[in-house]
Design an enzyme around this catalytic site. Structure first.
Site, PDB file in Angstrom:
ATOM      1  N   HIS A 129     -25.653 -22.490   4.978  1.00  0.00           N
ATOM      2  CA  HIS A 129     -25.420 -23.084   6.293  1.00  0.00           C
ATOM      3  C   HIS A 129     -23.943 -23.216   6.582  1.00  0.00           C
ATOM      4  O   HIS A 129     -23.500 -23.112   7.719  1.00  0.00           O
ATOM      5  CB  HIS A 129     -26.110 -24.446   6.390  1.00  0.00           C
ATOM      6  CG  HIS A 129     -27.512 -24.306   6.886  1.00  0.00           C
ATOM      7  ND1 HIS A 129     -28.498 -25.219   6.606  1.00  0.00           N
ATOM      8  CD2 HIS A 129     -28.086 -23.356   7.628  1.00  0.00           C
ATOM      9  CE1 HIS A 129     -29.617 -24.818   7.176  1.00  0.00           C
ATOM     10  NE2 HIS A 129     -29.391 -23.686   7.789  1.00  0.00           N
ATOM     11  N   GLU A 165      10.409   8.081  -0.291  1.00  0.00           N
ATOM     12  CA  GLU A 165      10.858   6.733   0.055  1.00  0.00           C
ATOM     13  C   GLU A 165      12.215   6.389  -0.564  1.00  0.00           C
ATOM     14  O   GLU A 165      12.712   5.282  -0.404  1.00  0.00           O
ATOM     15  CB  GLU A 165       9.802   5.689  -0.340  1.00  0.00           C
ATOM     16  CG  GLU A 165       9.253   5.799  -1.742  1.00  0.00           C
ATOM     17  CD  GLU A 165       8.090   4.843  -2.002  1.00  0.00           C
ATOM     18  OE1 GLU A 165       7.826   3.941  -1.194  1.00  0.00           O
ATOM     19  OE2 GLU A 165       7.443   4.998  -3.063  1.00  0.00           O
ATOM     20  N   ASP A 202      10.158   1.408   2.153  1.00  0.00           N
ATOM     21  CA  ASP A 202      11.219   1.513   1.158  1.00  0.00           C
ATOM     22  C   ASP A 202      12.343   2.408   1.631  1.00  0.00           C
ATOM     23  O   ASP A 202      13.514   2.135   1.359  1.00  0.00           O
ATOM     24  CB  ASP A 202      10.651   2.040  -0.167  1.00  0.00           C
ATOM     25  CG  ASP A 202      10.030   0.914  -0.985  1.00  0.00           C
ATOM     26  OD1 ASP A 202      10.648  -0.165  -1.053  1.00  0.00           O
ATOM     27  OD2 ASP A 202       8.931   1.097  -1.524  1.00  0.00           O
ATOM     28  N   CYS A 228       3.153   6.635   5.710  1.00  0.00           N
ATOM     29  CA  CYS A 228       2.246   5.536   5.382  1.00  0.00           C
ATOM     30  C   CYS A 228       2.970   4.185   5.353  1.00  0.00           C
ATOM     31  O   CYS A 228       2.398   3.184   4.927  1.00  0.00           O
ATOM     32  CB  CYS A 228       1.516   5.791   4.063  1.00  0.00           C
ATOM     33  SG  CYS A 228       2.628   5.918   2.668  1.00  0.00           S
TER      34      CYS A 228
HETATM   35  C1  PEP Z   1       6.453   2.226   1.743  1.00  0.00           C
HETATM   36  O1  PEP Z   1       7.380   1.973   0.979  1.00  0.00           O
HETATM   37  O2  PEP Z   1       6.607   2.532   2.935  1.00  0.00           O
HETATM   38  C2  PEP Z   1       5.063   2.166   1.264  1.00  0.00           C
HETATM   39  C3  PEP Z   1       4.077   2.568   2.031  1.00  0.00           C
HETATM   40  O3  PEP Z   1       4.830   1.654   0.030  1.00  0.00           O
HETATM   41  P1  PEP Z   1       4.889   0.083  -0.327  1.00  0.00           P
HETATM   42  O4  PEP Z   1       4.961  -0.671   0.978  1.00  0.00           O
HETATM   43  O5  PEP Z   1       3.684  -0.217  -1.121  1.00  0.00           O
HETATM   44  O6  PEP Z   1       6.157  -0.005  -1.113  1.00  0.00           O
HETATM   45 MG    MG Z   2       7.099   1.945  -1.130  1.00  0.00          MG
END
Ligand code: PEP
Ligand code: MG
Length: 590
Positions: free
Chosen positions: A200, A442, A466, A513
């Site tokens: 609940h 990076e 990075d 990314c």
């Molecule tokens: C980055 O450095 O952009 C990345 C995607 O890795 P992290 O943020 O895990 O360092």
């Molecule tokens: Mg990184």
């Protein structure tokens, strides 16, 4: 906010029962059941007296619940009120009342003990019930019994008081009534050791719309009042005393969560194709497996970055090959995900869980982290690679090495991967046909060496988080220099373009990314770079898709080429902001 020195970070997984992300100070609510003492009724006169006490306590408990219901009147029709009605029905239930009176009369015990006997009897019955939902209802009877026992003891103050505003309640267990009462104190969220999806409390938190994670099992053993705590009710994750990096990630997630809710339904399922038919792949970054359903429902085509270092958190000893395998086999080949990029662990530096292994470094961001750490701690690396390759038999798998800064590092990492592969083949263990090997770009030296690296890698994934930090010499988690952390810095844009060109010349795909990929302000600029894939926080996907579908590759390239001529951040920012504001007024109007 600084993580308080000496406070260990804990990450717990439970059941996310009410979505949303909150961060705040923990308040440990310890509902201690009233101790019940047995008195034998030696004198028959006392029997009638005890029955009278019981009836009075039942009335008093009902009065308290009615009062609570009245206080919650503004939520008329909502689930919590219905649950309070259920409590009142239990209080008036013939079997409950009659059984308790009988306990006094026949066992000749005091009213408190008689209530306890009734609860014990119900518990014995409910424990035999196989239906999960029904079995959970014993909690309601126990709660009512406790109310009556408290009334008998003359305790009629509310169970919870003076919480203070804006706290996150942590508790062993919470009754729905406690929960309803607490929300009047503007509690931010709830997390408990016990409880499940159908409890609940779960229903109530969901109805109220407060993020909650239940079933954490060991929460109250590790968290204390005033600990900093993050609750992710969507993924069922709770983090106690997060470090700077985690705090920042969750601040972003929280903001994105609110945005995503609005655009998810419309854009998540649509492909990311521009008006002039240019398709770009969209994938998700994940830290935890619990994020996979969100990634899929938000429209990710694959996993562009699985930050596997999170597998190492909260462990005395490193995860075994089997631990790794369990994690990877739950994502690779998942329905709805066409590929998974497993980044080998980026431990060291600010990733707190490596502390146990390596002594504190003076300059951890430039220290023994990521691939450097893997190449030094080969056993750990091999264990992970074996698990990745084993899981690769289940679907398209791409291995991604972090922080590569030279061809030597890439060669050494590939060499080890090759040996691991050979070993598995010799053992007759099935692995995927083609496991691609990519590198994170990076570190600035990797950009300079991109043409050479591209000859030896199957794909590039640019980690702008990075890359910006190292190129601009700006610590990514130091708030004193955030004003210098600028994705639109001309040096960054020029470097990104260089990486894409180097990758494409060698015929390999290039993705981004870093967080930049999930920021709508940069979408058109990144499209203009002709990146092949954007990988981002899953919650950012619907909005980014929306922008991509409303723009064209032609205009994106034109904007990029224009700003690449500028030499100051201010000029670029001004142009990009005005372009985006004019083209997408509904997205960028304040
Ligand atoms: C980055 O450095 O952009 C990345 C995607 O890795 P992290 O943020 O895990 O360092
Ligand atoms: Mg990184």
């Amino acid at each position: 906010m600084e993580k308080e020195e000496g406070k260990p970070t804990f990450l717990l997984r439970g059941i996310g029962v009410s979505p949303g992300i909150v961060r705040g100070k923990a308040y440990l609510y310890d509902r201690v059941d009233e101790p019940v003492t047995l008195y034998k009724l030696t004198n028959p006169d006392l029997v009638a007296k005890e029955v009278k006490r019981l009836k009075k306590a039942l009335r008093e408990s009902e009065r308290q619940l009615r009062e609570l219901k009245n206080n919650l009147g503004f939520m008329a029709g909502a689930e919590p009120l219905y649950i309070i009605d259920v409590y009142m029905m239990i209080l008036r239930d013939k079997a409950f009342v009659k059984g308790t009176v009988q306990n006094i009369e026949e066992a000749l015990v005091n009213a408190e003990w008689a209530v306890k006997m009734t609860i014990d009897r119900y518990r014995a019955v409910f424990e035999k019930v196989t239906d999960h939902y029904l079995r959970g209802r014993i909690a309601d009877i126990e709660y009512v019994g406790q109310r009556v026992i408290r009334s008998l003891a003359g305790i009629n103050k509310p169970v919870i008081k003076d919480l203070g505003k804006g706290v996150i309640i942590i508790a062993r267990d919470l009754s729905p009534a406690d929960t309803a009462q607490m929300m009047m104190d503007k509690v931010l969220g709830f997390a408990t050791d016990m409880g499940g999806k159908t409890s609940h409390t779960a229903i109530v938190t969901k109805a109220i719309g407060i993020p909650a994670v239940l079933g954490l099992e060991t929460l109250t053993a590790v968290a204390k009042t005033n600990d900093e705590i993050i609750i992710d009710g969507t993924s069922g994750i709770v983090i106690i005393n997060p470090d700077q990096e985690m705090l920042k990630r969750y601040e972003d997630k929280k903001r994105l969560y609110l945005d995503a809710e609005l655009v998810t339904l419309k854009y998540a399922r649509l492909p990311a194709i521009t008006r002039d038919n240019h398709k770009i792949k969209i994938s998700s970054n994940i830290e935890f497996l619990e994020e996979i359903p969100t990634a899929i429902s938000c429209g990710a085509e694959g996993i562009g970055l699985y930050r596997t270092e999170f597998i190492y958190i909260n462990r005395e000893s490193p995860p075994t090959e089997e631990d790794h395998f369990q994690s990877y086999s739950r994502v690779i080949g998942q329905n709805g995900l066409a590929w998974t990029n497993i980044r080998t662990f980026d431990l060291g530096a600010d990733k707190v869980f490596a502390e146990a292994k390596s002594p504190r470094e003076a300059n951890p961001q430039m220290g023994l982290r990521a691939i450097r750490f893997s190449l030094k701690e080969k056993e750990l690396f091999i264990t992970q690679l074996r698990a990745i390759l084993r899981a690769s038999a289940m679907g398209r798998t791409r291995v991604l090495f972090p922080m590569i800064s030279s061809v030597e590092e890439l060669r050494e990492a590939k060499e080890i991967l090759g040996q691991v592969k050979q070993g598995l083949v010799a053992e007759g263990v099935p692995i995927g046909d083609k496991v691609e090997v990519g590198i994170m770009i990076e570190v600035p030296s990797a950009v300079v060496m991109a043409r050479d690296l591209a000859k030896e890698a199957d794909f590039f994934s640019i980690g702008t988080n990075d890359l910006i930090q190292y190129l601009l010499a700006v610590d990514r988690v130091n708030e004193k220099v955030t004003y210098l952390y600028e994705p639109l810095h001309p040096a960054i844009l020029r470097l990104l373009k260089q990486v894409v060109e180097a990758g494409h010349e060698a015929g390999i795909p290039v993705s981004i990314c870093g967080e930049m990929a999930g920021e709508p302000l940069y979408t058109v600029i990144l499209l203009g770079m002709e990146l092949d894939e954007l990988s981002m926080n899953p919650l950012a996907i619907p909005r980014i898709k929306k922008i991509i579908r409303r723009t064209s590759l032609g205009e994106s390239k034109a904007l990029l080429n224009e700003v690449l001529n500028y030499s100051s951040v201010a000029e670029i920012r001004k142009r990009v902001e005005s372009f985006m504001g004019e083209r997408f007024p509904e997205e960028f109007s304040e």
